[in-house]
Design an enzyme around this catalytic site. Structure first.
Site, short mmCIF file in Angstrom:
data_model
loop_
_atom_site.label_atom_id
_atom_site.label_comp_id
_atom_site.label_asym_id
_atom_site.label_seq_id
_atom_site.Cartn_x
_atom_site.Cartn_y
_atom_site.Cartn_z
N ASP A 11 0.79 -1.24 0.00
CA ASP A 11 0.00 0.00 0.00
C ASP A 11 0.81 1.28 0.00
OD1 ASP A 11 -1.96 -1.90 0.20
OD2 ASP A 11 -2.80 -1.18 2.08
N LYS A 124 -6.89 -4.99 -3.22
CA LYS A 124 -7.63 -5.58 -2.11
C LYS A 124 -8.63 -4.58 -1.53
CE LYS A 124 -3.91 -4.40 1.16
NZ LYS A 124 -4.61 -3.45 2.04
N CYS A 176 -2.10 -2.72 7.64
CA CYS A 176 -2.00 -3.61 6.48
C CYS A 176 -0.69 -4.38 6.42
CB CYS A 176 -2.24 -2.83 5.20
SG CYS A 176 -3.93 -2.19 5.10
#
Length: 234
Positions: A11, A124, A176
């Site tokens: 990310d 995702k 994450c």
């Protein structure tokens, strides 16, 4: 079994990086040089980049819930396991500012990351009904590729490529990165988080995050460790 590592860059997106990200993580861009060094290493058998890729009606967005209990970072809602058809199973979900909406600039990987070295991109968090911090499953442990939560089964891909070890870096360390690393270990890979290659939403949480990672059989290593030198030194 021979050593065949993979790298997961989590990310590194505009919305998670200062100065303009809607959910900017302090120091988020500081990890770029080390991540690019890792991406440049020929030792990795597979290099993966993940992206939050949310619909506008995602359950984690504070704006999708009524006031007054919809304050980003502060408010929580009860989230049900609708994806797994177990609505009686619930957990508390923190609400966030709108971030990484599909197709927006905020969802793109920052320009400083050398994406030319990335083999696979995993999108995702595409199922509006559930949070998905990990690239391996949603917050209830559902692998939601069939329901639109993630665009591929990452564990199956890594196993198909005979990956033995997984190195996890990126943003954010307390969400994450942590959950992706725990998912990797649960899937059977020897898993490492490189401490200097992550930053947390809440920097004060890192000690607790490290303990959670260690309980989940994830090793937290530093950039000068033998584990990291093994993949950086050809």
């Amino acid at each position: 079994m021979s050593f065949k590592p993979a790298l997961i860059v989590v990310d590194m997106q505009n919305d998670f990086c200062p100065p303009d990200g809607s959910l900017a993580v302090a120091g988020g861009r500081d990890v770029v040089p080390l991540i690019n060094d890792l991406l440049g290493s020929p030792r990795f058998g597979l290099k993966v980049a993940t992206q939050d890729w949310h619909p506008v009606d995602h359950i984690s967005f504070a704006t999708n819930h009524p006031a007054p209990d919809n304050k980003p970072f502060e408010s929580f809602i009860e989230m049900r396991n609708l994806v797994g058809n177990r609505p009686e199973q619930t957990m508390m979900q923190r609400l966030w500012p709108v971030h990484c909406v599909q197709g927006t600039k905020g969802a793109e990987i920052i320009d400083e990351i050398d994406v030319s070295k990335v083999d696979i991109k995993v999108k995702k968090g595409m199922d509006a009904r559930v949070e998905m911090y990990s690239a391996f499953s949603d917050s209830f442990g559902n692998m939601t590729s069939g329901a639109g939560g993630v665009n591929l089964d990452l564990a199956a891909l890594l196993h198909s490529q005979k990956i033995t070890d997984v190195y996890v870096v990126g943003l954010a360390g307390d969400y994450c990165v942590k959950d992706t690393a725990l998912g990797s270990a649960k899937a059977g890979f020897t898993t490492y988080v490189i401490e200097e290659a992550q930053r947390c939403v809440d920097p004060t949480s890192w000690d607790g995050v490290k303990q959670a990672l260690q309980r989940g059989s994830v090793s937290v290593v530093d950039a000068q460790s033998p584990e990291v030198r093994r993949v950086l030194e050809s």
